[in-house]
Write an enzyme that holds these catalytic residues in place. Structure first.
Site, short mmCIF file in Angstrom:
data_model
loop_
_atom_site.label_atom_id
_atom_site.label_comp_id
_atom_site.label_asym_id
_atom_site.label_seq_id
_atom_site.Cartn_x
_atom_site.Cartn_y
_atom_site.Cartn_z
N ARG A 156 12.03 6.04 -21.44
CA ARG A 156 12.31 5.09 -22.52
C ARG A 156 12.79 5.86 -23.76
NH1 ARG A 156 7.19 1.61 -23.92
NH2 ARG A 156 7.65 0.54 -21.96
N ARG B 269 5.15 3.45 -31.82
CA ARG B 269 6.25 3.31 -30.87
C ARG B 269 7.58 3.05 -31.58
NH1 ARG B 269 4.40 1.73 -25.78
NH2 ARG B 269 2.41 2.71 -25.34
N LYS C 11 -1.79 2.27 -28.45
CA LYS C 11 -0.41 2.15 -28.93
C LYS C 11 -0.35 1.44 -30.28
CE LYS C 11 0.91 -0.24 -25.28
NZ LYS C 11 1.51 -1.19 -24.32
N LYS D 5 2.55 -0.56 -33.06
CA LYS D 5 3.92 -1.08 -33.13
C LYS D 5 4.26 -1.61 -34.52
CE LYS D 5 4.05 -2.07 -28.25
NZ LYS D 5 4.23 -3.06 -27.20
N CYS E 190 10.05 -9.89 -18.78
CA CYS E 190 9.72 -8.46 -18.76
C CYS E 190 10.20 -7.87 -17.43
CB CYS E 190 8.22 -8.27 -18.91
SG CYS E 190 7.31 -8.79 -17.46
N CYS F 106 7.00 -1.93 -12.40
CA CYS F 106 5.82 -1.96 -13.26
C CYS F 106 4.54 -1.95 -12.43
CB CYS F 106 5.83 -3.18 -14.17
SG CYS F 106 4.35 -3.23 -15.19
N CYS G 192 2.49 -10.31 -16.04
CA CYS G 192 1.04 -10.18 -16.19
C CYS G 192 0.69 -10.49 -17.63
CB CYS G 192 0.58 -8.77 -15.77
SG CYS G 192 0.74 -7.54 -17.08
N CYS H 226 4.71 -8.33 -22.25
CA CYS H 226 5.80 -7.49 -22.73
C CYS H 226 7.03 -8.30 -23.15
CB CYS H 226 6.18 -6.47 -21.67
SG CYS H 226 4.82 -5.35 -21.29
FE1 SRM Z 1 4.97 -3.39 -22.42
C1 SRM Z 1 2.68 -1.79 -20.57
C2 SRM Z 1 7.33 -2.62 -20.20
C3 SRM Z 1 7.28 -4.35 -24.67
C4 SRM Z 1 2.56 -5.05 -24.23
N1 SRM Z 1 4.99 -2.30 -20.70
C5 SRM Z 1 3.93 -1.68 -20.12
C6 SRM Z 1 4.36 -0.81 -18.95
C7 SRM Z 1 4.63 0.57 -19.47
C8 SRM Z 1 3.43 -0.82 -17.73
C9 SRM Z 1 2.39 0.26 -17.61
O1 SRM Z 1 1.63 0.51 -18.58
O2 SRM Z 1 2.32 0.85 -16.54
C10 SRM Z 1 5.67 -1.55 -18.58
C11 SRM Z 1 6.74 -0.73 -17.86
C12 SRM Z 1 7.52 -1.62 -16.93
C13 SRM Z 1 8.72 -0.96 -16.34
O3 SRM Z 1 8.76 -0.81 -15.10
O4 SRM Z 1 9.64 -0.64 -17.09
C14 SRM Z 1 6.04 -2.17 -19.90
N2 SRM Z 1 6.92 -3.34 -22.47
C15 SRM Z 1 7.73 -3.09 -21.42
C16 SRM Z 1 9.17 -3.42 -21.74
C17 SRM Z 1 10.19 -2.53 -21.06
C18 SRM Z 1 9.38 -4.91 -21.37
C19 SRM Z 1 10.79 -5.40 -21.27
O5 SRM Z 1 11.02 -6.13 -20.32
O6 SRM Z 1 11.64 -5.13 -22.13
C20 SRM Z 1 9.13 -3.32 -23.26
C21 SRM Z 1 9.39 -1.93 -23.77
C22 SRM Z 1 9.34 -1.87 -25.26
C23 SRM Z 1 9.79 -0.59 -25.85
O7 SRM Z 1 10.99 -0.31 -25.80
O8 SRM Z 1 8.95 0.13 -26.44
C24 SRM Z 1 7.67 -3.69 -23.52
N3 SRM Z 1 4.91 -4.42 -24.17
C25 SRM Z 1 6.00 -4.82 -24.88
C26 SRM Z 1 5.63 -5.80 -25.84
C27 SRM Z 1 6.60 -6.54 -26.77
C28 SRM Z 1 6.78 -5.85 -28.08
O9 SRM Z 1 6.29 -4.73 -28.29
O10 SRM Z 1 7.43 -6.43 -28.94
C29 SRM Z 1 4.27 -6.00 -25.71
C30 SRM Z 1 3.43 -7.05 -26.48
C31 SRM Z 1 3.13 -6.62 -27.87
C32 SRM Z 1 1.88 -5.79 -27.89
O11 SRM Z 1 1.96 -4.58 -27.71
O12 SRM Z 1 0.80 -6.36 -28.08
C33 SRM Z 1 3.82 -5.12 -24.65
N4 SRM Z 1 2.91 -3.35 -22.42
C34 SRM Z 1 2.11 -4.15 -23.20
C35 SRM Z 1 0.74 -3.94 -22.81
C36 SRM Z 1 -0.50 -4.65 -23.43
C37 SRM Z 1 -1.02 -3.89 -24.58
C38 SRM Z 1 -2.33 -4.45 -25.07
O13 SRM Z 1 -2.54 -4.51 -26.26
O14 SRM Z 1 -3.18 -4.81 -24.27
C39 SRM Z 1 0.77 -3.01 -21.74
C40 SRM Z 1 -0.44 -2.47 -20.96
C41 SRM Z 1 -1.17 -1.40 -21.71
O15 SRM Z 1 -0.78 -0.92 -22.76
O16 SRM Z 1 -2.22 -1.03 -21.18
C42 SRM Z 1 2.14 -2.67 -21.52
FE1 SF4 Z 2 4.53 -5.04 -16.53
FE2 SF4 Z 2 2.91 -6.92 -17.37
FE3 SF4 Z 2 4.50 -5.69 -19.10
FE4 SF4 Z 2 5.54 -7.35 -17.38
S1 SF4 Z 2 4.05 -7.90 -18.96
S2 SF4 Z 2 6.32 -5.28 -17.83
S3 SF4 Z 2 4.27 -7.07 -15.61
S4 SF4 Z 2 2.84 -4.74 -18.01
#
Ligand code: SRM
Ligand code: SF4
Length: 582
Positions: free
Chosen positions: A71, A140, A204, A206, A436, A442, A481, A485
């Site tokens: 990323r 981030r 993390k 943001k 997402c 993922c 899930c 995201c």
């Molecule tokens: Fe996310 C984890 C993809 C934006 C909340 N996110 C992940 C992981 C890395 C899975 C993992 O931990 O193994 C995913 C990788 C999937 C893959 O195969 O690429 C993943 N997140 C993404 C992306 C690529 C989604 C997309 O379809 O665009 C986004 C990348 C953003 C970036 O460029 O930095 C992405 N993730 C978000 C957002 C939206 C935002 O930030 O505006 C959120 C919700 C906002 C937030 O953080 O509360 C988000 N991602 C999470 C979470 C839940 C965090 C939490 O507070 O519980 C996880 C899981 C974790 O951190 O344990 C996670």
């Molecule tokens: Fe993976 Fe869940 Fe984030 Fe979708 S919402 S990219 S399934 S961690």
């Protein structure tokens, strides 16, 4: 992984080095050692495996098909045409599944194998883009309003977003040693990290910058949000919002999505001090014992908003002023051409789920070549127009920005030739839908999202058409899930993956990013989702008010019981008007 082990790994890592070099050099496996799988996140990469073939490989007694997601750190999502061409070449040489624009304006490359990881990192850095701190328990990628409509304010806000991003970068040289062969010097492994300390952040972090009336970054979903206050075209400062976040865990009431609270107004020159104060307060008071409760939103709810605000002011050395008035009119993106203040034009293109590949099918079942088309557009921009940029949006779309008006016709022609003009005919539902990544990469996905989006949108379009509301601008968001995201808790309709083919149906967010949705039906399959939506859409078609949006309609009719959290308290929806600003 337990909280303790993540905390121990960070502290024992010699500033994020761990044994990454040894792990990368190990020819026996496509994976990294377990601790290094945690540490590589801070370098902007995740170890993954192809879940489509996981079971078959297990039965064949093969190790999982390991590969890496990388990323980028691209504050505000801006790249030059030259950088675009280099990133395209990297995706073609090293990654599977093309370029992927994320919901935070970054690129992701999927499917990079371990032996290609270092070369990919070097190629990204050669394009003057890095991946440092794109993942991990650090600040981030800083997200920022992408639409350059208000260009002077936009430029100022972009500069601030980039400055905050630079200020909050870790100091460790580990990234440069491991990926770019920088020589290790005395003292490396003990670099001073005044902002992060030995254990980095509890979780993390943001930051997002919004410029009203557009809330494309969903500023209240950010740990720290800055809302630009622009008067007479001049940026006066920012309202500060803290404690937003989407992630939750099914069945665990201790975790929940939360909207940020607006705590005050600051002048532009106070920005860095406030960002540092919020980050370091979270560093010192965030919950390091329970990882699921470690985000800033829980620190605020556990200690109290007033307490946290006072702590931030103490660290910053000044008090915040009362928040200034502002009004968001919409979240999501606006598509098509707009003209900026300086006479240059900007074209926002719809990129379905942010995936830029050749060979995908559009909504009409025709094959499109988005990767090739954007390559041609970037080549044209590189040779014909100085100052043009490609800006990723926080909704996985792309703005071709800063175009001399005489190039518009050629860009339109290329967009049409390569199927990039889908925004023209797509329904509003399709244009705004987010999904997402989810399967197959993922590791946390419980259900499909990106791959399911086109099918589900087509079925919902049919339903809308049957009720005569094909043009209803409903915001749909799918996540595989509950981590959220695609920021699904801000969708008027959202599906949250529960199990293969099964989702929680969430309804009733607004279209400004100011109201969370609520659970309507739990753990249901597609047929039951469509059955549940059918009568609601029929009612909406018959009884909606002028310009009334679907989410607002559901709340007005009390079809979903929405309660919001404000300052840590749960407030029933009847005390919140659609106009209320968090
Ligand atoms: Fe996310 C984890 C993809 C934006 C909340 N996110 C992940 C992981 C890395 C899975 C993992 O931990 O193994 C995913 C990788 C999937 C893959 O195969 O690429 C993943 N997140 C993404 C992306 C690529 C989604 C997309 O379809 O665009 C986004 C990348 C953003 C970036 O460029 O930095 C992405 N993730 C978000 C957002 C939206 C935002 O930030 O505006 C959120 C919700 C906002 C937030 O953080 O509360 C988000 N991602 C999470 C979470 C839940 C965090 C939490 O507070 O519980 C996880 C899981 C974790 O951190 O344990 C996670
Ligand atoms: Fe993976 Fe869940 Fe984030 Fe979708 S919402 S990219 S399934 S961690």
């Amino acid at each position: 992984m337990t909280t303790t082990s993540v905390e121990e790994i960070k502290q024992g890592s010699q500033r994020l080095r761990g044994s990454l070099l040894e792990s990368l050099a190990d020819p026996v496996t496509g994976a990294l050692r377990e601790d290094d799988q945690t540490l590589i996140k801070y370098h902007g990469s995740y170890q993954q495996d192809d879940r489509d073939v996981r079971e078959a490989r297990r039965l064949a007694k093969l190790e999982p098909a390991y590969s890496f997601m990388i990323r980028t750190r691209t504050p505000g999502g801006v790249v030059t045409p030259g950088q675009w061409l280099k990133l395209d070449a990297i995706a073609t040489a090293f990654a599977e599944r093309g370029l992927r624009i994320t919901t935070r304006q970054a690129f992701q490359f999927h499917g990079v194998i371990k032996t290609g990881l270092k070369a990919t990192m070097q190629a990204i850095n050669a394009a003057l883009i890095d991946t440092l701190a794109a993942c991990g328990d650090v600040n981030r990628n800083v997200a920022m309003a992408a639409n350059p409509l208000q260009s002077r304010a936009h430029a100022a806000v972009h500069a601030h977003a980039a400055a905050v991003s630079a200020h909050l970068l870790p100091n460790t040289r580990a990234y440069y040693e491991i990926w770019l062969d920088e020589e290790r010097i005395a003292g490396s492994g003990e670099e001073s990290e005044p902002i992060y300390g030995n254990a980095y952040l509890p979780r993390k972090f943001k930051i997002g910058f919004a410029i009203p009336p557009c809330n494309d970054v969903d500023v209240f979903a950010q740990d720290l949000g800055f809302i630009a206050i622009v008067e007479d075209g001049q940026l006066r400062g920012y309202n500060v919002s803290i404690g937003g976040g989407m992630g939750a865990t099914h069945g665990d009431a201790e975790t929940y999505p939360r909207l940020g609270d607006t705590i005050g107004f600051i002048a532009p020159e106070q920005l860095i001090a406030i960002a540092e104060a919020v980050v370091t307060a979270q560093r010192d008071y965030g919950n390091r014992a329970v990882r699921k409760r470690a985000r800033l939103k829980y620190t605020i709810d556990d200690r109290g908003l007033d307490w946290f605000k006072t702590e931030v002011e103490r660290r910053a050395g000044f008090s915040l002023l009362p928040p200034r008035p502002f009004a968001f009119r919409h979240n999501g993106d606006r598509f098509g051409w707009i003209e900026g203040e300086d006479g240059r034009a900007h074209l926002t293109l719809r990129i379905p789920a942010g995936r830029i590949v050749d060979g995908a099918l559009d909504g009409r079942g025709e094959e499109v070549r988005h990767l090739s088309g954007l390559r041609e557009i970037a080549r044209l921009l590189e040779t014909h127009t100085a100052g043009a940029e490609l800006r990723m949006t926080p909704n996985q779309n792309l703005v071709i920005a800063g175009i001399e008006t005489n190039l518009r016709a050629r860009i339109d022609a290329l967009a049409a030739e390569y199927g990039l003009d889908g925004y023209r005919n797509a329904s509003p539902l399709r244009r705004h839908a987010l999904a997402c990544v989810a399967l197959p990469t993922c590791g946390l996905a419980m259900a499909e999202a990106e791959r399911y989006l086109p099918d589900f949108v087509a079925k919902l379009e049919t339903l809308l058409a049957r009720h005569g509301i094909a043009d209803a601008p409903i915001h749909l968001r799918i996540s595989g899930c509950p981590n959220g995201c695609s920021r699904p808790y801000l969708g008027e309709i959202a599906l949250i993956g529960k199990a293969p083919g099964r989702y929680n149906l969430m309804l009733g967010a607004d279209h400004r990013g100011q109201r969370l949705n609520a659970l309507y039906r739990e753990n249901i399959d597609e047929a039951r989702i469509l059955d549940a939506l059918d009568p609601l859409l029929a009612d909406y078609a018959r009884q909606r008010g002028p310009d009334e949006r679907f989410g607002d309609f559901l709340v007005r009719r009390a079809i979903v019981a929405i309660a919001q959290r404000r300052a840590g308290k749960i407030i029933p929806i009847e005390h919140i008007s659609a106009e209320t600003e968090p």
